[in-house]
Design a protein around this motif. Structure first.
Motif, mmCIF file in Angstrom:
data_model
loop_
_atom_site.group_PDB
_atom_site.id
_atom_site.type_symbol
_atom_site.label_atom_id
_atom_site.label_comp_id
_atom_site.label_asym_id
_atom_site.label_seq_id
_atom_site.Cartn_x
_atom_site.Cartn_y
_atom_site.Cartn_z
ATOM 1 N N SER A 1 0.840 -1.190 0.000
ATOM 2 C CA SER A 1 0.000 0.000 0.000
ATOM 3 C C SER A 1 0.879 1.246 0.000
ATOM 4 N N VAL B 1 -5.124 1.262 0.444
ATOM 5 C CA VAL B 1 -6.039 0.126 0.542
ATOM 6 C C VAL B 1 -7.365 0.539 1.171
ATOM 7 N N ASP C 1 -9.023 3.151 -1.455
ATOM 8 C CA ASP C 1 -9.478 2.418 -2.643
ATOM 9 C C ASP C 1 -10.779 1.680 -2.360
ATOM 10 N N HIS C 2 -10.849 1.049 -1.190
ATOM 11 C CA HIS C 2 -12.054 0.282 -0.851
ATOM 12 C C HIS C 2 -13.266 1.192 -0.768
ATOM 13 N N MET D 1 -14.301 2.537 -4.207
ATOM 14 C CA MET D 1 -14.993 1.553 -5.027
ATOM 15 C C MET D 1 -16.424 1.338 -4.565
ATOM 16 N N GLU D 2 -16.669 1.558 -3.278
ATOM 17 C CA GLU D 2 -18.047 1.476 -2.797
ATOM 18 C C GLU D 2 -18.872 2.666 -3.277
ATOM 19 N N LYS E 1 -7.864 -10.393 -3.658
ATOM 20 C CA LYS E 1 -7.838 -8.933 -3.602
ATOM 21 C C LYS E 1 -8.901 -8.349 -4.527
ATOM 22 N N TRP F 1 -12.387 -8.421 -2.867
ATOM 23 C CA TRP F 1 -12.720 -7.469 -1.795
ATOM 24 C C TRP F 1 -12.456 -6.018 -2.169
ATOM 25 N N TRP F 2 -11.715 -5.778 -3.240
ATOM 26 C CA TRP F 2 -11.535 -4.419 -3.751
ATOM 27 C C TRP F 2 -12.154 -4.362 -5.151
ATOM 28 N N ARG F 3 -13.483 -4.506 -5.175
ATOM 29 C CA ARG F 3 -14.234 -4.571 -6.422
ATOM 30 C C ARG F 3 -15.253 -3.449 -6.437
ATOM 31 N N SER F 4 -15.386 -2.789 -7.586
ATOM 32 C CA SER F 4 -16.310 -1.661 -7.710
ATOM 33 C C SER F 4 -17.747 -2.134 -7.637
#
Length: 810
Positions: A490, A684, A687-688, A691-692, A740, A743-746
């Motif tokens: 990160s 991290v 980004d999360h 993306m939400e 990854k 859990w880090w998906r738009s």
């Protein structure tokens, strides 16, 4: 005490004709309430009842040492000395107890059969130990460890560190470790702390020196709980009944070595079964061998099948001679009983017996033999002692159970369906456990603690085996725990709003301001009006077909403005002058519009938001901040970089307004209506969240403040390398990237993402030109409406005129 013994034999003489026997009188010595007298008596009676030797008997007397206070000590010594002054009392059985068993002051005539392994500082040829002497055992232990090729060992004992010197003489580095005096269970906090300290010091070889089976078991089971029975760790147990420790199935990947002195086949079946439930086999073997040995010496040279004419007593001389004989010695569960007198110490030691060298690696097996001869221990090795084993990854931690400590920190760890734990780290742990076949239990830190330093302290104290979550690697933490291989990298990122994606149907109006458009419209009407007025008073136009009435004048002005063609042309010099200048103005306006339109469409695709820390420092309109108490705050506060210093000064001066205590508060500030705040945090996390909220927020990486996230382990945890191997497998086959991406998906569709992005190309879309088509469509509709209205009006007028004519005719 002496009068009681004489009275007992007098009663036997008076009341029984057949009561004459040959007696061996023995005193059972020991501390008060733990002399083992009842055990010796029970075993003696049991063996006597099962024997046909009716006229040879043991007569046991209890002699207890009460060390409560001075008067009790004096009374105990007086009673013991009085008893041992009797010539009929020929042997004392029990441990060595300093003055109470002194061969000069108390046991002045008798033989002392010492039942516990201990240093006997008082030289005497009347002392006979049941167990191997400390010097011989130390030498044997040192020889075995040398044969194992161990160069560094931790020596664990509750007080007997005699073998340490022998080990050091073999050039073996010894780390003496004092075990707690009272170990009642494997959960003993002092015991666990001791083993945890050894684990922190990366000790790999252990010698556990104790003759107490319960102590040995508790230490081994505590070591198992702390995962010190690992395939990379080796243990050597000096307890002399190794098989009794692991009599039941004990699955472990560690290699354990031990000694087996006890031969369980020699334990007589006449011993009640409850003896083996209440005490160890070794304790029972000492009791049984002692009684059987006395019976053996009692029957030597004595006819035990015939009743003597009177009561006879074995004398000290008789028993001493029999115990010194080289032949016909007693063989019991603890081997042969033969003693020699060491001239240099004037102490007797037990010799001419064997111990098996055993190894547990899945099962107990004998790998060698240690013979205790007159000259010292002699090793004989039948198999390779410390053999190399191929430990497969799916086997090394099989069926082990780990306690996993964490805190809630989405998306690393969070609560999911039915309150179950889920998240990026939980999924990695599942993958690793499925590869290595171990079990785990996840629990939150005690009292809901969320500070990593406090969670680390729990693991350091031995309350957990693995830490998972948003745990980043730090030098300060490296001093307390060990880290796994990196599971995620990160950097610092800026969380900011995306520009509003509002439709711009009338972009073609953008090159000019509204004032300029109204000015052009005014020019259109002025030129049209001027042509109309000049044409009205132009005499040359009266007979011409080109009549510049108001409609045609405005139409001509519009054609010139839009560079269209027309059939009319002005004839007078004044009108041509106006039109020529109007053409020139129109040329300038058209050229300027075309150039500005191209520039406008190009600049529209340029993202001029503040996206770097350099740009943040250079402007004053947008505030920025970090999470209060975070590592990033500490980074800015301690940085020597001029840029970061200026940022820190700005944040510190406005600390109350721009440095929130929670990430959620910071994100709300970023999403504020005025769009005047950006938030700096680990990428991290940003980004999360971005993306939400993919349509409104964006996370832009800055390329500094690198971090590595890992699992945490107690320092010296032997299973760390195994788990690292599994993590590397997940990296190599791409599973970490898949997790990854999970859990880090738009949360947005691809179309929504593309719509919210600023395009770098100059391609025009329908929305850019939609206004032009809208005006065209509106003009067509308006023209149709006008034409229809005109025809309707003409039709109405025609009918009205016809009706009027008909009425006049009528």
């Amino acid at each position: 005490m002496r009068l009681k013994i004489l009275f007992f034999f007098s009663l036997c003489t008076v009341f029984s004709v057949k009561s004459f026997s040959t007696y061996l009188n023995a005193a059972i010595v020991g501390y008060k309430d733990c002399t083992n007298f009842e055990n010796y008596k029970t075993i003696s009676e049991k063996l006597e009842n099962d024997s046909s030797l009716h006229f040879c008997k043991l007569n046991l007397t209890e002699v207890a040492y009460d060390k409560t206070d001075g008067p009790h000590v004096y009374q105990s010594l007086t009673s013991a000395r009085s008893l041992f002054d009797d010539d009929h009392m020929i042997i004392a059985i029990g441990p060595y107890i300093d003055v109470f068993t002194s061969m000069q002051y108390v046991i002045r005539k008798q033989v002392h059969l010492v039942t516990e392994s201990a240093e006997i500082p008082e030289p005497s040829d009347r002392t006979f130990p049941i167990l191997p002497d400390a010097t011989s055992m130390s030498t044997a232990i040192a020889q075995i460890v040398e044969k194992l090729n161990w160069k560094k060992v931790a020596f664990l004992s509750q007080g007997d560190f005699a073998p340490v010197l022998s080990l050091s003489q073999k050039n073996i580095f010894v780390f003496p470790t004092q075990l707690p005096v009272n170990i009642t269970s494997k959960e003993d906090p002092d015991l666990r702390q001791t083993l945890t300290t050894l684990r922190i010091n990366h000790m790999e070889k252990f010698i556990l020196h104790s003759m107490d089976r319960d102590v040995v078991k508790n230490v081994i089971f505590a070591a198992e709980d702390l995962h010190l029975l690992h395939h990379s760790r080796k243990w050597f147990l000096t307890y002399l009944d190794f098989e009794d420790i692991f009599e039941k199935s004990f699955p472990t990947s560690a290699t354990l070595f031990g000694l087996q002195m006890l031969d369980p086949t020699r334990l007589t079946a006449a011993i009640p079964g409850e003896y083996f439930k209440e005490r160890s086999r070794f304790e029972v073997a000492v009791l049984v061998d002692t009684v059987n040995m006395l019976r053996h010496f009692l029957t030597r040279g004595t006819d035990c099948y015939a009743q003597p004419e009177r009561n006879r007593f074995i004398t000290k001389g008789n028993i001493l001679d029999k115990m010194q004989e080289r032949e016909n010695q007693f063989h019991g569960a603890l081997g042969a009983y033969h003693w020699i007198l060491k001239p240099e110490t004037q102490l007797r030691i037990k010799t001419n017996f064997n111990m098996s060298i055993t190894r547990l690696n899945g099962k107990v097996e004998q790998i060698g033999l240690c013979t205790f001869s007159d000259s010292g221990p002699i090793l004989r090795v039948d198999r390779q002692m410390d053999r190399a084993v191929d430990h497969k990854l799916h086997e090394v931690l099989q069926n082990k159970t780990f306690t996993v400590i964490t805190r809630l920190d989405p998306p690393f760890v969070q609560r999911g369906h039915r309150d179950r734990y889920e998240g990026f780290c939980v999924d990695i742990l599942k993958e690793v456990s499925s590869i290595m076949n171990f079990n785990y239990t996840i629990k939150l830190a005690d009292n809901g603690v969320s500070d990593w330093d406090k969670i680390i302290n729990q693991v350091v104290k031995g309350d957990g085996d693995i830490i998972i979550g948003s745990l980043d690697v730090k030098s300060s933490r490296e001093e307390q725990i060990s880290f796994s291989t990196t599971i995620m990298d990160s950097t610092v990122s800026i969380l900011l709003q995306k520009p509003p994606a509002t439709p711009t149907f009338f972009q073609f109006l953008g090159p000019f301001t509204s004032h300029l458009w109204f000015t052009i419209l005014g020019v259109f009407f002025v030129v049209g009006g001027a042509l109309y007025l000049m044409g009205r008073y132009d005499t040359t136009q009266r007979e011409s077909d080109q009549q510049f009435d108001l409609k045609e004048s405005l139409w001509y002005s519009l054609n010139v403005l839009l560079q269209g063609g027309t059939e009319y042309a002005p004839q007078t010099t004044s009108m041509r002058t106006i039109v020529a200048i109007y053409w020139f103005c129109t040329l300038i306006i058209t050229t300027a519009y075309t150039a500005n339109l191209a520039a406008f469409l190009t600049l529209k695709n340029i993202d001029n938001r503040v996206k770097t820390v350099d740009a943040l420092v250079a402007q004053k309109k947008i505030n920025y901040g970090v999470l209060k108490g975070s590592d990033l705050e500490n980074f800015f506060a301690k940085s020597d970089n001029d840029l970061y210093k200026r940022m820190w000064i700005h944040m510190k001066l406005n600390e109350v307004d721009i440095m929130p205590n929670k990430r959620e508060d910071a994100r709300k500030m970023v999403q504020g209506e005025n769009n005047k705040y950006v938030f700096l945090d680990d990428s991290v996390m940003n980004d999360h969240y971005a993306m939400e909220h993919c349509t409104t927020l964006e996370s832009i990486h800055q390329g500094f403040g690198d971090k590595q996230y890992s699992f945490g382990f107690p320092r010296g945890a032997p299973y760390r390398d195994d788990i690292n191997r599994a993590l590397l497998m997940l990296q190599e086959n791409g599973h970490l990237d898949i997790l990854k991406g999970k859990w880090w998906r738009s949360n947005c569709t691809q179309a929504e993402v593309e719509k919210s992005q600023i395009k770098s190309s100059s391609e025009l879309e329908i929305e850019n030109m939609f206004g032009v088509f809208l005006i065209l469509l509106s003009s067509i509709v308006l023209a149709i409406i006008v034409e229809v209205s005109k025809r309707v009006r003409l039709e109405i007028e025609k009918r009205y005129h016809k009706h009027k004519v008909n009425k006049e005719i009528t």
